[in-house]
Motif scaffolding. Structure first.
Motif, PDB file in Angstrom:
ATOM      1  N   ALA A 101      41.432  32.867  43.916  1.00 48.70           N
ATOM      2  CA  ALA A 101      40.429  33.831  43.328  1.00 48.70           C
ATOM      3  C   ALA A 101      39.384  32.901  42.924  1.00 48.70           C
ATOM      4  O   ALA A 101      38.310  32.837  43.128  1.00 48.70           O
ATOM      5  CB  ALA A 101      40.979  34.741  42.582  1.00 48.70           C
ATOM      6  N   PHE A 102      39.813  31.856  41.864  1.00 48.58           N
ATOM      7  CA  PHE A 102      38.848  31.072  41.166  1.00 48.58           C
ATOM      8  C   PHE A 102      37.892  30.182  41.986  1.00 48.58           C
ATOM      9  O   PHE A 102      36.667  30.134  41.894  1.00 48.58           O
ATOM     10  CB  PHE A 102      39.754  30.217  40.368  1.00 48.58           C
ATOM     11  N   LEU A 103      38.636  29.839  43.125  1.00 50.29           N
ATOM     12  CA  LEU A 103      37.940  28.904  43.943  1.00 50.29           C
ATOM     13  C   LEU A 103      37.089  29.750  44.579  1.00 50.29           C
ATOM     14  O   LEU A 103      35.618  29.300  44.916  1.00 50.29           O
ATOM     15  CB  LEU A 103      38.791  28.001  44.864  1.00 50.29           C
TER      16      LEU A 103
ATOM     17  N   VAL B 125      43.746  39.615  43.485  1.00 42.88           N
ATOM     18  CA  VAL B 125      43.298  40.922  43.045  1.00 42.88           C
ATOM     19  C   VAL B 125      43.250  41.120  41.497  1.00 42.88           C
ATOM     20  O   VAL B 125      42.597  41.473  40.678  1.00 42.88           O
ATOM     21  CB  VAL B 125      43.710  42.128  43.853  1.00 42.88           C
ATOM     22  N   THR B 126      44.444  40.738  41.245  1.00 40.64           N
ATOM     23  CA  THR B 126      44.922  41.086  39.746  1.00 40.64           C
ATOM     24  C   THR B 126      44.068  40.242  38.739  1.00 40.64           C
ATOM     25  O   THR B 126      43.912  40.674  37.735  1.00 40.64           O
ATOM     26  CB  THR B 126      46.545  40.936  39.453  1.00 40.64           C
ATOM     27  N   ALA B 127      43.888  38.910  39.220  1.00 40.67           N
ATOM     28  CA  ALA B 127      43.131  38.015  38.512  1.00 40.67           C
ATOM     29  C   ALA B 127      41.588  38.451  37.905  1.00 40.67           C
ATOM     30  O   ALA B 127      41.351  37.983  36.907  1.00 40.67           O
ATOM     31  CB  ALA B 127      43.056  36.683  39.042  1.00 40.67           C
ATOM     32  N   VAL B 128      40.952  39.073  38.950  1.00 41.50           N
ATOM     33  CA  VAL B 128      39.718  39.319  38.907  1.00 41.50           C
ATOM     34  C   VAL B 128      39.560  41.022  38.617  1.00 41.50           C
ATOM     35  O   VAL B 128      38.268  41.368  38.329  1.00 41.50           O
ATOM     36  CB  VAL B 128      38.848  39.037  40.229  1.00 41.50           C
TER      37      VAL B 128
ATOM     38  N   LEU C 186      41.173  37.496  25.013  1.00 40.50           N
ATOM     39  CA  LEU C 186      41.121  36.137  24.860  1.00 40.50           C
ATOM     40  C   LEU C 186      39.709  35.574  25.479  1.00 40.50           C
ATOM     41  O   LEU C 186      38.879  34.557  24.678  1.00 40.50           O
ATOM     42  CB  LEU C 186      42.028  35.221  25.774  1.00 40.50           C
ATOM     43  N   GLN C 187      39.054  36.221  26.369  1.00 36.47           N
ATOM     44  CA  GLN C 187      37.796  35.712  27.032  1.00 36.47           C
ATOM     45  C   GLN C 187      36.603  35.991  25.806  1.00 36.47           C
ATOM     46  O   GLN C 187      35.909  35.251  25.711  1.00 36.47           O
ATOM     47  CB  GLN C 187      37.381  36.598  28.336  1.00 36.47           C
TER      48      GLN C 187
ATOM     49  N   ASP D  89      32.992  33.580  32.746  1.00 37.22           N
ATOM     50  CA  ASP D  89      33.367  34.514  34.054  1.00 37.22           C
ATOM     51  C   ASP D  89      33.915  33.782  35.107  1.00 37.22           C
ATOM     52  O   ASP D  89      34.922  34.275  35.864  1.00 37.22           O
ATOM     53  CB  ASP D  89      32.385  35.439  34.614  1.00 37.22           C
ATOM     54  N   GLN D  90      33.473  32.647  35.531  1.00 34.54           N
ATOM     55  CA  GLN D  90      33.993  31.918  36.671  1.00 34.54           C
ATOM     56  C   GLN D  90      35.483  31.358  36.410  1.00 34.54           C
ATOM     57  O   GLN D  90      36.390  30.797  37.320  1.00 34.54           O
ATOM     58  CB  GLN D  90      33.297  30.761  37.087  1.00 34.54           C
ATOM     59  N   TRP D  91      35.944  31.286  34.893  1.00 38.48           N
ATOM     60  CA  TRP D  91      36.998  30.669  34.353  1.00 38.48           C
ATOM     61  C   TRP D  91      38.131  31.780  34.251  1.00 38.48           C
ATOM     62  O   TRP D  91      39.431  31.548  34.157  1.00 38.48           O
ATOM     63  CB  TRP D  91      36.795  30.078  33.287  1.00 38.48           C
ATOM     64  N   PHE D  92      37.790  33.022  34.348  1.00 38.33           N
ATOM     65  CA  PHE D  92      38.672  34.050  33.858  1.00 38.33           C
ATOM     66  C   PHE D  92      39.918  34.188  34.919  1.00 38.33           C
ATOM     67  O   PHE D  92      40.925  34.315  34.527  1.00 38.33           O
ATOM     68  CB  PHE D  92      37.842  35.340  33.788  1.00 38.33           C
ATOM     69  N   PRO D  93      39.883  33.998  35.934  1.00 36.14           N
ATOM     70  CA  PRO D  93      40.816  34.110  37.135  1.00 36.14           C
ATOM     71  C   PRO D  93      42.053  33.125  36.806  1.00 36.14           C
ATOM     72  O   PRO D  93      43.090  33.134  37.167  1.00 36.14           O
ATOM     73  CB  PRO D  93      40.112  34.078  38.473  1.00 36.14           C
TER      74      PRO D  93
END
Length: 449
Positions: free
Chosen positions: A174-176, A47-50, A279-280, A287-291
């Motif tokens: 989350a990334f997957l 959850v924190t990652a996204v 950083l993003q 967006d798919q790499w953000f997590p």
């Protein structure tokens, strides 16, 4: 090394031999709690990652609104820790209070699927962090009570290693999920809820209900007639810690200095979520790499935390602590002025992880050295709570500055504030000069004037 205690009173259990200590170096309770923390951290870090991207890009939340939420998310748990520890000791059931904390956090995860505005999301995140605050102290008490004193360092190290492994696996999961799911955010929240529920099940099934104290004591010995020794031992028991005692710790100069510096530096420490968002935007990461960004910070922290702590013990905690903030300042400088090279994300995340490795464990070690043993947890809680509240204020201020001025001026202001506060902290925490006599004798003088 364990040796048989020939002077042990009748009825006491013999000390275990050396072989048995090696065989049970890590108690089953520690491994079970480590597994619970690993599973729960996978859920939380998913959850924190996204969450930053979901709130700002998905729901259109302003940076100021996200700053308020991020401050709540990081500050509430610190305020509740004292309550959780007190309740666990009061009801004498650490597993019960820890289970309530884990259960409350797990219950909040699926509610994110139905919250689409600032108010409901704020309530859900507050409840989730309340659960974290409730479970932290009882969980650590269970680890301590299930391990002999001479092996507790290893036990806590094993638990924290398993906990950090969960923090690494959460963003990856989350990334997957975002890569393969159509409704990516809802899928992340749903899977996170299932993983959190699994953690509660493991806690209920595999963590013993008792404190698991391996040392013989009044709760494990058979009943016997009270003697005068019992009265003397009861008289030596420390009195319960009162609020007045806790506040009195601030009269200790070294602890007060550490608390002031922790608050000052916390007021200028931009939260992790804002760093990843900056950083993003600075590098154009998809967006798919953000997590995966928190994964970089956690990996560097995991690799360098133990060496940084050992270095602090050798050359001084003040030096390593201030160096950590200098590394964070270097990360801010890269975000502000470095060209958008392919290596920029790796450099910023490396500096971010090095900052945590040099500060996250060093500050508690410095605090512990200044607080009496009977008030150790209270002293750590005072400094930790002050730092958490300061970072909450920083999240609000940075979100407001981003909304009013934009990302560049907001980060420049934070960097200037961090530089000033680090200079003040370096002065306040400077080693005390040794006391000198009022006058020194002259070796060339042989008589009185």
């Amino acid at each position: 090394m364990y040796l048989a205690d020939r002077s042990a009173p009748a009825g006491a259990e013999p000390a275990p031999d050396r072989g048995s200590v090696r065989a049970a170096a890590v108690a089953p309770t520690v491994l079970a709690l480590g597994t619970v923390s690993l599973i729960t951290d996978i859920s939380s870090e998913m959850v924190t990652a996204v969450l930053p991207l979901y709130l700002i890009a998905g729901l259109g939340l302003s940076p100021l609104g996200f700053g308020a939420l991020d401050g709540v998310y990081n500050g509430v748990s610190a305020l509740v820790q004292l309550t959780g520890g007190h309740l666990a000791d009061r009801v004498r059931n650490h597993k019960l209070i820890a289970g309530l904390g884990y259960g409350l956090s797990a219950l909040c995860k699926p509610l994110l699927l139905f919250a689409h505005s600032l108010g409901p999301i704020s309530v859900i995140l507050t409840l989730e962090r309340t659960g974290k605050g409730l479970r932290t102290a009882p969980r650590d008490a269970l680890i301590s009570l299930s391990t002999p004193p001479e092996l507790q360092g290893r036990a806590f190290g094993v638990h924290r290693a398993m906990d950090t492994t969960g923090a690494l696996l959460g963003p990856l999961a989350a990334f997957l999920i975002l890569s393969v799911a159509v409704d990516g955010y809802d899928a992340v929240f749903g899977v996170s809820a299932c993983v959190a529920a699994l953690g509660v099940v493991v806690l209920m099934l595999f963590v013993p209900s008792g404190d698991g104290d391996p040392r013989p004591g009044p709760r494990t010995r058979p009943p016997r007639q009270r003697t005068s020794d019992d009265s003397a031992a009861a008289a030596e028991r420390p009195a319960p810690v009162r609020l007045r005692d806790a506040l009195g710790l601030l009269r200790l100069p070294q602890l007060r200095n550490l608390a002031v510096c922790a608050v000052l530096l916390g007021l200028t420490t931009v939260s992790d979520a804002f760093v990843y968002l900056l950083l993003q935007r600075r590098t154009g990461i998809g967006d798919q790499w953000f997590p995966l960004l928190p994964l970089g910070t956690a990996a560097v922290f995991l690799l360098l935390a133990v060496p940084a702590g050992a270095l602090a013990d050798r050359i001084g905690r003040r030096t390593v602590f201030l160096t950590g903030h200098a590394l964070l300042l270097a990360g801010y400088a890269l975000l502000l002025w470095a060209p958008a090279l392919p290596a920029l994300p790796y450099l910023v995340l490396a500096l971010h992880g090095m900052f945590y490795a040099a500060t996250d464990g060093v500050l508690p070690a410095a605090v512990a050295a200044t607080v009496p043993a009977e008030l150790r947890a209270t002293g750590l809680a005072l400094v930790g709570t002050g730092q958490a509240l300061a970072r909450f204020g920083c999240s609000l201020a940075f979100g407001a500055a981003w909304t009013l001025w934009g990302t560049g001026p907001a980060l420049a202001a934070a960097a200037a504030g961090l530089l000033c506060c680090a200079a003040v902290a370096g002065f306040v925490l400077r080693p005390a000069a040794p006391a000198l006599p009022l006058s020194l004798p002259d070796p060339n003088r042989t008589g009185s004037p």
